[in-house]
Design an enzyme around this catalytic site. Structure first.
Site, PDB file in Angstrom:
ATOM      1  N   LYS A 191       5.563 -12.913  -1.842  1.00 20.51           N
ATOM      2  CA  LYS A 191       6.921 -12.573  -1.404  1.00 20.51           C
ATOM      3  C   LYS A 191       7.003 -12.412   0.119  1.00 20.51           C
ATOM      4  O   LYS A 191       7.882 -12.964   0.755  1.00 20.51           O
ATOM      5  CB  LYS A 191       7.393 -11.268  -2.071  1.00 20.51           C
ATOM      6  CG  LYS A 191       7.549 -11.375  -3.576  1.00 20.51           C
ATOM      7  CD  LYS A 191       8.377 -10.224  -4.097  1.00 20.51           C
ATOM      8  CE  LYS A 191       7.763  -8.874  -3.784  1.00 20.51           C
ATOM      9  NZ  LYS A 191       6.679  -8.483  -4.688  1.00 20.51           N
ATOM     10  N   ARG A 251      13.731  -2.657  -8.477  1.00 20.38           N
ATOM     11  CA  ARG A 251      12.609  -2.758  -9.408  1.00 20.38           C
ATOM     12  C   ARG A 251      13.001  -2.364 -10.823  1.00 20.38           C
ATOM     13  O   ARG A 251      12.223  -2.549 -11.752  1.00 20.38           O
ATOM     14  CB  ARG A 251      11.473  -1.835  -8.965  1.00 20.38           C
ATOM     15  CG  ARG A 251      10.655  -2.384  -7.821  1.00 20.38           C
ATOM     16  CD  ARG A 251       9.584  -1.376  -7.460  1.00 20.38           C
ATOM     17  NE  ARG A 251       9.041  -1.678  -6.154  1.00 20.38           N
ATOM     18  CZ  ARG A 251       7.931  -2.383  -5.957  1.00 20.38           C
ATOM     19  NH1 ARG A 251       7.252  -2.850  -6.969  1.00 20.38           N
ATOM     20  NH2 ARG A 251       7.507  -2.624  -4.742  1.00 20.38           N
ATOM     21  N   ARG A 307      -6.786 -10.858  -0.462  1.00 20.85           N
ATOM     22  CA  ARG A 307      -5.928 -10.290   0.576  1.00 20.85           C
ATOM     23  C   ARG A 307      -6.395  -8.877   0.950  1.00 20.85           C
ATOM     24  O   ARG A 307      -6.432  -8.516   2.119  1.00 20.85           O
ATOM     25  CB  ARG A 307      -4.492 -10.227   0.026  1.00 20.85           C
ATOM     26  CG  ARG A 307      -3.460  -9.674   0.954  1.00 20.85           C
ATOM     27  CD  ARG A 307      -2.073  -9.744   0.334  1.00 20.85           C
ATOM     28  NE  ARG A 307      -1.809  -8.603  -0.544  1.00 20.85           N
ATOM     29  CZ  ARG A 307      -0.651  -8.437  -1.210  1.00 20.85           C
ATOM     30  NH1 ARG A 307       0.308  -9.328  -1.121  1.00 20.85           N
ATOM     31  NH2 ARG A 307      -0.475  -7.380  -1.974  1.00 20.85           N
ATOM     32  N   ARG A 335      -6.207  -2.871   2.628  1.00 19.14           N
ATOM     33  CA  ARG A 335      -5.331  -2.021   1.803  1.00 19.14           C
ATOM     34  C   ARG A 335      -6.065  -1.665   0.519  1.00 19.14           C
ATOM     35  O   ARG A 335      -6.387  -2.532  -0.292  1.00 19.14           O
ATOM     36  CB  ARG A 335      -4.033  -2.787   1.475  1.00 19.14           C
ATOM     37  CG  ARG A 335      -2.784  -2.096   1.986  1.00 19.14           C
ATOM     38  CD  ARG A 335      -1.557  -2.925   1.694  1.00 19.14           C
ATOM     39  NE  ARG A 335      -1.016  -2.649   0.364  1.00 19.14           N
ATOM     40  CZ  ARG A 335       0.092  -3.247  -0.110  1.00 19.14           C
ATOM     41  NH1 ARG A 335       0.734  -4.135   0.613  1.00 19.14           N
ATOM     42  NH2 ARG A 335       0.534  -2.939  -1.305  1.00 19.14           N
ATOM     43  N   ARG A 361      -0.452  -2.260 -11.884  1.00 17.87           N
ATOM     44  CA  ARG A 361       0.799  -2.605 -11.186  1.00 17.87           C
ATOM     45  C   ARG A 361       1.522  -3.728 -11.931  1.00 17.87           C
ATOM     46  O   ARG A 361       2.754  -3.731 -12.014  1.00 17.87           O
ATOM     47  CB  ARG A 361       0.514  -3.003  -9.731  1.00 17.87           C
ATOM     48  CG  ARG A 361       0.489  -1.802  -8.783  1.00 17.87           C
ATOM     49  CD  ARG A 361      -0.429  -2.011  -7.592  1.00 17.87           C
ATOM     50  NE  ARG A 361       0.081  -2.971  -6.618  1.00 17.87           N
ATOM     51  CZ  ARG A 361      -0.682  -3.533  -5.661  1.00 17.87           C
ATOM     52  NH1 ARG A 361      -1.962  -3.232  -5.569  1.00 17.87           N
ATOM     53  NH2 ARG A 361      -0.158  -4.371  -4.808  1.00 17.87           N
TER      54      ARG A 361
END
Ligand code: IMP
Ligand code: MG
Length: 374
Positions: A195, A270, A309, A315, A327
């Site tokens: 995204k 969401r 990533r 992260r 998630r």
């Protein structure tokens, strides 16, 4: 009254001539109650205020003086920047009750100059009357004594106000019709679907403003703003940030960009409740969602991508496979029902999210072009 076109933009009816007269009469009465027969001097700031001033003094029940001035500026020294002054300002205002007539107060920069210019004029009293006021855009603390109508942070024309010199002669007020020209997109996709990467391309290509709730939250947390502390008070306990907090933040981001060609909402909504709240908020601004683009990709591909990533970004929540799958589960449970919500409105566009970045941008662009052509 119907839509009008000035230069390249379309405007829609906003305040009728009758409503304007009611507003003007009320302001005239308010001023009369304060100043009565003390023979105030009305100082009309040209050009925008000429119609308001003309109608206001006609409605004023007492004696008054009327003066027309124009704001001009010249380059001062480097430290002083632009120096503003009022052409035509009488030099015998000493002891008088002055009421400055403005068409509109937006940021308040002009008003600040007016206050500065009058500071040494030894007037008996000093007041500001403005027909329109944009509280969301106002950045000053200066007093505005009379406000005809507070308005949202949207561009208006007519009744003295112009868009690049056109529209001043209209007897009513129109506002920029953004819903006709805007393209507001919701970008959907599981974590890792790309995204952020795609939003960056789309924002460039279509001149849209990208609002990523995750990025904004992270920004506020990192900079320890008031909002950041509020958000942390929830996330530290493992709770989700309540919808009203997120919506308020979105409202601020939208308000910061009144001339946007459109927005890409990323990370929000969401849940159905959030989608309904977003629709309600947009409707209150005469805006709407035009299309929802959903990047679809297989869970296994996404898990691999996210871990890759996470290694680069560091992260922590991107490096733990169990957390990633959690998630996804949360996404499936809460967000998937949104598909039906947007499908029912004919706004849902599934996009194949597997391929090179360019290929996916291409697919998204095709969908946006389709949305824009509708
Ligand atoms: P400010 O200095 O930012 O308060 O801006 C005041 C000036 O900006 C006004 O006197 C207008 O000339 C112009 N302006 C601000 N908003 C509008 C609008 O919506 N329509 C037309 N002119 C505007
Ligand atoms: Mg003006």
């Amino acid at each position: 009254m119907s839509l009008i076109k000035l230069h390249d933009k379309t405007f829609e009816p906003y305040v009728t001539a009758v409503q304007l007269q009611e507003i003007v009469a009320r302001v005239a009465d308010e001023i009369y109650q304060d100043l009565g027969d003390s023979r105030p001097v009305f100082v009309c700031i040209l050009n925008g205020s000429f119609m308001f001033a003309a109608d206001l003094v006609r409605r004023y029940k007492g004696l008054c003086e009327l003066s027309f001035v124009k704001m001009a500026s010249y380059e001062g020294t480097q430290s002083s920047g632009k120096i503003h002054h009022l052409i035509g300002l009488s030099d015998d205002l000493e002891g008088k009750d002055v009421v400055v007539i403005e068409d509109i107060v937006d940021t308040g920069n002009t008003l600040e100059e007016i206050y500065r210019i009058f500071a040494d004029k030894k007037v008996h009293s000093f007041r500001i009357a403005t027909l329109f006021f944009k509280p969301d855009a106002y950045t000053k603390d200066l007093k505005i004594d009379y406000v005809g109508k507070p308005i949202p942070n949207r561009f208006i024309v007519g009744y003295g106000l112009d868009y690049d010199e056109l529209g001043r002669n209209l007897p009513e007020v129109y506002q920029l019709n953004t819903s006709l020209t805007m393209t507001n997109i919701v970008l959907f996709g599981k974590p890792g679907a790309g995204k952020g990467t795609q939003a960056a391309f789309l924002k460039e290509k279509y001149g849209l403003v990208h609002i990523s709730t995750g990025d904004i939250f992270r920004y506020h947390i990192k900079n320890e703003t008031e909002l950041g502390r509020l958000v942390r008070s929830y996330t530290d306990r493992g709770d989700l940030v309540p919808d009203d907090v997120t919506i308020k933040m979105l409202q601020e981001e939208v308000a910061k960009n009144p001339d946007a060609k459109g927005f890409i909402f990323d990370g929000f909504p969401r849940t159905i409740a959030q989608a309904e709240a977003l629709d309600a908020f947009l409707a209150s601004k005469d805006m709407k969602i035009h299309g929802t683009l959903a990047l679809e990709a297989d869970d296994e591909v996404l898990v691999e991508r996210i871990i890759g990533r996470g290694k680069v970004s560091g992260r922590a929540d991107d490096q733990d496979e169990t957390k990633i799958r959690n998630r996804f589960a949360e996404y499936n449970e809460k967000t998937a029902p949104l598909i039906a919500y947007y499908q029912q409105q004919g706004k849902y566009y599934p996009i194949d999210g597997i391929g090179s970045i360019e290929e996916i941008t291409q697919r998204l662009s095709q969908a946006i072009d389709l949305i824009k052509s509708k």
